[in-house]
Design an enzyme around this catalytic site. Sequence first.
Site, short mmCIF file in Angstrom:
data_model
loop_
_atom_site.label_atom_id
_atom_site.label_comp_id
_atom_site.label_asym_id
_atom_site.label_seq_id
_atom_site.Cartn_x
_atom_site.Cartn_y
_atom_site.Cartn_z
N LYS A 213 125.96 82.50 0.19
CA LYS A 213 125.84 82.35 -1.27
C LYS A 213 124.47 82.83 -1.74
O LYS A 213 124.36 83.58 -2.68
CB LYS A 213 126.07 80.87 -1.64
N GLU A 219 119.76 81.37 9.35
CA GLU A 219 120.72 81.61 10.43
C GLU A 219 121.54 82.87 10.17
O GLU A 219 121.73 83.72 11.05
CB GLU A 219 121.68 80.42 10.56
N GLY A 270 128.64 75.72 -2.17
CA GLY A 270 128.95 76.30 -0.85
C GLY A 270 130.16 75.66 -0.20
O GLY A 270 131.08 76.35 0.27
N ARG A 271 130.22 74.34 -0.21
CA ARG A 271 131.32 73.64 0.48
C ARG A 271 132.61 73.66 -0.33
O ARG A 271 133.63 73.14 0.12
CB ARG A 271 130.89 72.22 0.82
N GLU A 356 128.14 66.05 2.90
CA GLU A 356 127.10 66.77 2.14
C GLU A 356 127.24 66.43 0.65
O GLU A 356 126.26 66.40 -0.09
CB GLU A 356 127.20 68.29 2.37
N HIS A 387 143.25 60.74 24.07
CA HIS A 387 142.77 60.67 25.46
C HIS A 387 141.25 60.70 25.52
O HIS A 387 140.68 60.96 26.58
CB HIS A 387 143.37 61.81 26.27
N LYS A 530 114.55 72.34 6.73
CA LYS A 530 114.38 73.79 6.62
C LYS A 530 112.90 74.12 6.49
O LYS A 530 112.39 75.05 7.15
CB LYS A 530 115.11 74.32 5.38
O1 LIG Z 1 125.86 80.26 1.76
P1 LIG Z 1 124.44 80.04 2.08
O2 LIG Z 1 123.55 80.23 0.90
O3 LIG Z 1 124.02 80.88 3.24
O4 LIG Z 1 124.28 78.52 2.50
C1 LIG Z 1 124.97 77.99 3.59
C2 LIG Z 1 124.98 76.50 3.57
O5 LIG Z 1 123.67 75.97 3.54
C3 LIG Z 1 123.63 74.81 2.74
O6 LIG Z 1 122.99 75.12 1.54
C4 LIG Z 1 122.85 73.70 3.37
O7 LIG Z 1 123.19 73.45 4.67
C5 LIG Z 1 125.10 74.48 2.48
O8 LIG Z 1 125.29 73.71 1.35
C6 LIG Z 1 125.66 75.84 2.40
O9 LIG Z 1 127.06 75.82 2.49
#
Ligand SMILES: O=P(O)(O)OC[C@H]1O[C@](O)(CO)[C@@H](O)[C@@H]1O
Length: 561
Positions: A213, A219, A270-271, A356, A387, A530
């Site tokens: 987003k 990452e 995002g979620r 979240e 199990h 972060k």
């Molecule tokens: O889509 P982005 O901006 O890479 O963010 C990924 C995720 O990181 C967060 O902002 C925090 O973990 C989530 O809410 C989001 O889904």
Amino acid sequence: MPTNDPTLPLRGDRCPAWAALSALPQRQGEAFQLQDAFAADPQRARHFTVEAPGLRADLSKQRWDAEVRRLLLALAEQVGLPAARAAQFAGRTANPTEGRPALHTALRAPRGSGAPFEDEIHAVLDRMLAYAEGVRAEAEAGVGPGGRPPIRHIVNLGIGGSDLGPQMVVPALRTHSHPALSLHFAGNVDGHDLLPLLARLKPEETLFIIASKTFTTQETLANARLARAWFLAEGGSDIARHFVATTTNVKAAAEFGITTTFGFWDWVGGRYSLWSAIGLPIALALGETGFRALLAGAHAMDRHAAEAPLAENLPTLLGLLDVWLRNFQGCASRNLAPYHQGLARLPAWLQQLEMESNGKGVDRAGEPLPFATSPVVWGEAGTNGQHAFFQMLHQGTDTVPVEFILVREPATGVERMKPATAAALAPLLAEQQRMLLANGLAQAQALMLGKTAEQALGETVPTAAPDQAPDLIARHRRFPGNRPSTLLMLERLDPWHLGALLSMYEHRVFTSATVWGINPFDQWGVELGKSLCNALLPRLGSGDTTGLDGSTAAALDWLRG
Ligand SMILES: O=P(O)(O)OC[C@H]1O[C@](O)(CO)[C@@H](O)[C@@H]1O
């Protein structure tokens, strides 16, 4: 577009219904016996079953009765749930700390529905689906443009909401997916995630989707750089064909060298984003018809959430039950047990959606909350969980409500096999489906019925140690029972039904958030880690531990070797 709504809804604990619920004797778990409730009302299953689009929910094995339900519904009215939900749909500022609406519902509203941002949403949707159809057509034909190899592997690089939705939906709808396309997901910054996958791929057949987003997530950008380096080192050419982005930050994607971008907007959390361009992997797997069916199922549930009377409104009732369990029954966690292997990643998706969203300690006005909010949500596909941790669910000291998901019609894809093989396997698979459903039903039964020590004493137990007294063994074999569970039932797992199920969870989370008076659409709790990580990163290179706490300094020293 309407802006901020200045009137904060009334917080649940300040409502008369909350006080009335607190005073109920039914609050004490053992004061309410499920088996007595069924004996007192032979129609209990019917009285506590709710039908919603694509979903049937049996809530009769929850420790509640008509009085509890009446007060919970009064609570929903008193906090202003219908108005809060209408405001969310209308595009009011549902997320005040970030000054944004939360309009995932608009993403699945059909053209002509008058939902906010309709033109923008459908323009991107149409373009994304046309693109997906193009990639699918290439795979179908077995040849790409100019005689090049077609795309056969799609790698989604994203994390959190830019990963968990598509990563859960694609395998859930495996039998609806294009057989010539393989979908892969990597999210972790850990090179152990992406590298083994790259080792199996060829650049000319691979499409990378950089899903973020913000297009700033550490990452995802690290994995995108790794993928691009691998692509070039392995002789890949034409980055423009092999890398696309799904993001609100088109500029940053362009700076990365990506020319094909499917955008979305800051009002898509995002979620809550699998319905937006973040759903591109789903669109590639399912094609236009399947993706539109997913949206249509979600929209049908949206209409139900918005229009059904509260007493028949499934996401409302489930959200209220969540409040009952958390705040009045003391349940700190909820187990999700989908009895369908395709839903194996549903618990992970729901963890982000619920924890979240509702893992907050202050209300919308910033006041500390004097009651508990999000439970720990966890789970595993049935029957595997049986199990592993079901021992604790049955005989442990905590009461953990379990949510079973049962799907009536299987879709294993056996019909895609050679006719003779399919004929040989079909009866075995039919029996396995019966086993699966019997297991799910039996676990729910066992949680409720339990077993007394007297019943256990009457049983022959060949595995019991012969030198142990039978009454001692019986005490170990006693089950307390009276443990609450919910049965969610779907006719089949297809795009439409899955869309309805996921949308139900979103509205349910909104329900409990509204009662708790919290903002479910921000996530400030992810920020501190972060920024500390950014500060530690150079120290891992330099070894400088000045000013660090003793534990972090010692670990950093040791990890540097
Ligand atoms: O889509 P982005 O901006 O890479 O963010 C990924 C995720 O990181 C967060 O902002 C925090 O973990 C989530 O809410 C989001 O889904």
